[in-house]
Design a protein around this motif. Structure first.
Motif, PDB file in Angstrom:
ATOM      1  N   GLY A 193      13.797  10.250  15.336  1.00  0.00           N
ATOM      2  CA  GLY A 193      13.694  11.496  16.095  1.00  0.00           C
ATOM      3  C   GLY A 193      14.678  12.487  15.500  1.00  0.00           C
ATOM      4  O   GLY A 193      14.652  12.748  14.298  1.00  0.00           O
ATOM      5  N   HIS A 194      15.601  12.973  16.310  1.00  0.00           N
ATOM      6  CA  HIS A 194      16.565  13.965  15.830  1.00  0.00           C
ATOM      7  C   HIS A 194      17.855  13.266  15.390  1.00  0.00           C
ATOM      8  O   HIS A 194      18.633  12.808  16.215  1.00  0.00           O
ATOM      9  N   ILE A 195      18.048  13.184  14.090  1.00  0.00           N
ATOM     10  CA  ILE A 195      19.258  12.581  13.532  1.00  0.00           C
ATOM     11  C   ILE A 195      20.066  13.704  12.871  1.00  0.00           C
ATOM     12  O   ILE A 195      19.504  14.525  12.136  1.00  0.00           O
ATOM     13  N   ALA A 196      21.355  13.730  13.140  1.00  0.00           N
ATOM     14  CA  ALA A 196      22.194  14.824  12.618  1.00  0.00           C
ATOM     15  C   ALA A 196      22.486  14.621  11.129  1.00  0.00           C
ATOM     16  O   ALA A 196      23.319  13.795  10.746  1.00  0.00           O
ATOM     17  N   THR A 197      21.739  15.304  10.276  1.00  0.00           N
ATOM     18  CA  THR A 197      21.956  15.292   8.823  1.00  0.00           C
ATOM     19  C   THR A 197      21.710  16.716   8.314  1.00  0.00           C
ATOM     20  O   THR A 197      21.408  17.616   9.101  1.00  0.00           O
ATOM     21  N   ARG A 198      21.753  16.863   6.995  1.00  0.00           N
ATOM     22  CA  ARG A 198      21.461  18.160   6.387  1.00  0.00           C
ATOM     23  C   ARG A 198      20.072  18.664   6.786  1.00  0.00           C
ATOM     24  O   ARG A 198      19.844  19.860   6.951  1.00  0.00           O
ATOM     25  N   LEU A 199      19.153  17.715   6.967  1.00  0.00           N
ATOM     26  CA  LEU A 199      17.765  18.071   7.274  1.00  0.00           C
ATOM     27  C   LEU A 199      17.628  18.786   8.615  1.00  0.00           C
ATOM     28  O   LEU A 199      16.734  19.600   8.807  1.00  0.00           O
TER      29      LEU A 199
END
Ligand SMILES: NC(=O)c1ccc[n+]([C@@H]2O[C@H](COP(=O)([O-])OP(=O)(O)OC[C@H]3O[C@@H](n4cnc5c(N)ncnc54)[C@H](O)[C@@H]3O)[C@@H](O)[C@H]2O)c1
Length: 291
Positions: free
Chosen positions: A206-212
């Protein structure tokens, strides 16, 4: 009695350390984000890790950090969109693994969003190539190392997204591609499971905190083979007010984005011996979103 104790100690000392000891893993897109965390976690569990990324400096830095902390890794930089790179990647990984290769994590990827009526052929073709065609080709090149009967574990993990499972406005290309990997996963599980014991699973984030998922305004980008730059990230206004805190994530039961380490932990879990009877599945790693 004493000799029994000596035997126990000897067995302990000889016992390969970690759940992935003796295994060699290719993780694509492991120069940063989820892939880099997976590389670190795999190495902690004793795997030899092949850090594959288009960003050579970042890939080398991840491999260096693993080697400095007592793990084993090599960086093999290159572009997943280049067929010749796939040959090089498998060749170098097999050399590093003394002729064996046990795990492929097809993780490299990015989004190149557009609403349906404005999506160009190039946007469409690039995203399908990166998330479907090239992962398929990588698995095909690596087939001789997976179609073996040495009794050792073999795993393919394809990384998907809630966009692939549920669709997402503005992401027709990415949603199709991320849905596609589940079919590839199940086919690998059905073709290579019976004779060779290969497991294949999909991990959908789902929503993972990365550059993306960082703010687009932060200026992250990828460079296509022809030199065109594609901006990464989510525009702030679409992201929801950051200041609103948990309000911005109210559709996530855990009320927050996941960390790259949490995402990578799910990949490690699924290739580990703890999941030795799980194959062809899609594991949603979403903080409970889209139940
Ligand atoms: N972050 C999320 O919320 C999220 C959600 C769902 C799915 N995913 C998927 O997880 C995977 C990892 O994403 P992330 O969030 O860690 O992103 P990221 O941008 O932090 O890392 C992706 C890595 O892939 C590499 N890469 C991109 N194109 C490449 C190419 N052509 N050849 C080789 N390497 C290439 C990049 O250089 C980068 O290091 C992707 O497949 C993404 O679609 C992420």
């Amino acid at each position: 009695m004493a000799s029994k104790r000596v035997e126990q100690i000897a067995a302990h000392l000889n016992y390969p350390r970690g759940m992935l000891a003796g295994q060699t893993a290719i993780i694509t897109g492991s120069g940063q984000g989820i892939g880099a965390e997976a590389a670190r976690l795999f190495a902690n569990e004793g795997a030899k890790v092949v850090v594959s990324d288009i960003d050579g400096a970042k890939a080398q830095s991840v491999a260096d950090q693993i080697n400095q902390s007592g793990g084993q890794a090599i960086a093999v930089p290159g572009d997943m969109l280049d067929d010749k790179y796939l040959d090089t990647l498998v060749k170098k990984a097999a050399e590093f693994g003394n002729g064996k290769l046990h795990i492929i994590v097809n993780n490299a990827g990015y989004t190149w969003d557009g609403v349906i009526h404005k999506t160009t052929d190039k946007q469409w073709d690039t995203i399908l190539a990166l998330h479907n065609t090239q992962p398929f080709k990588l698995v095909r090149v690596a087939a001789p190392y997976f179609r073996v009967k040495d009794g050792e574990p073999r795993n393919v993990v394809n990384i998907s997204s809630t966009s692939g499972l549920h669709g997402n406005a503005g992401q027709a290309n990415y949603a199709l591609a991320k849905a596609g990997v589940t079919g590839l996963t199940k086919t690998i599980a059905k073709e290579w499971g019976p004779q060779f014991g290969v497991r294949a699973n999909t991990v959908a984030f789902g929503h993972i905190a990365t550059r993306l998922t960082a703010a687009k305004e932060e200026g992250g980008y990828v460079t296509l083979p022809d030199g065109e730059k594609v901006a990464l990230g989510i525009p702030q206004k679409q992201k929801g007010a950051k200041e609103a805190g948990a309000e911005a994530f109210k559709d996530i039961p855990l009320g927050r984005p996941g960390t790259a380490t949490e995402a990578a932990g799910a990949i490690l879990s699924i290739v580990s011996p703890l999941m030795s009877y799980v194959s062809g599945q899609t594991l949603s790693v979403t903080g409970g979103r889209n139940m």
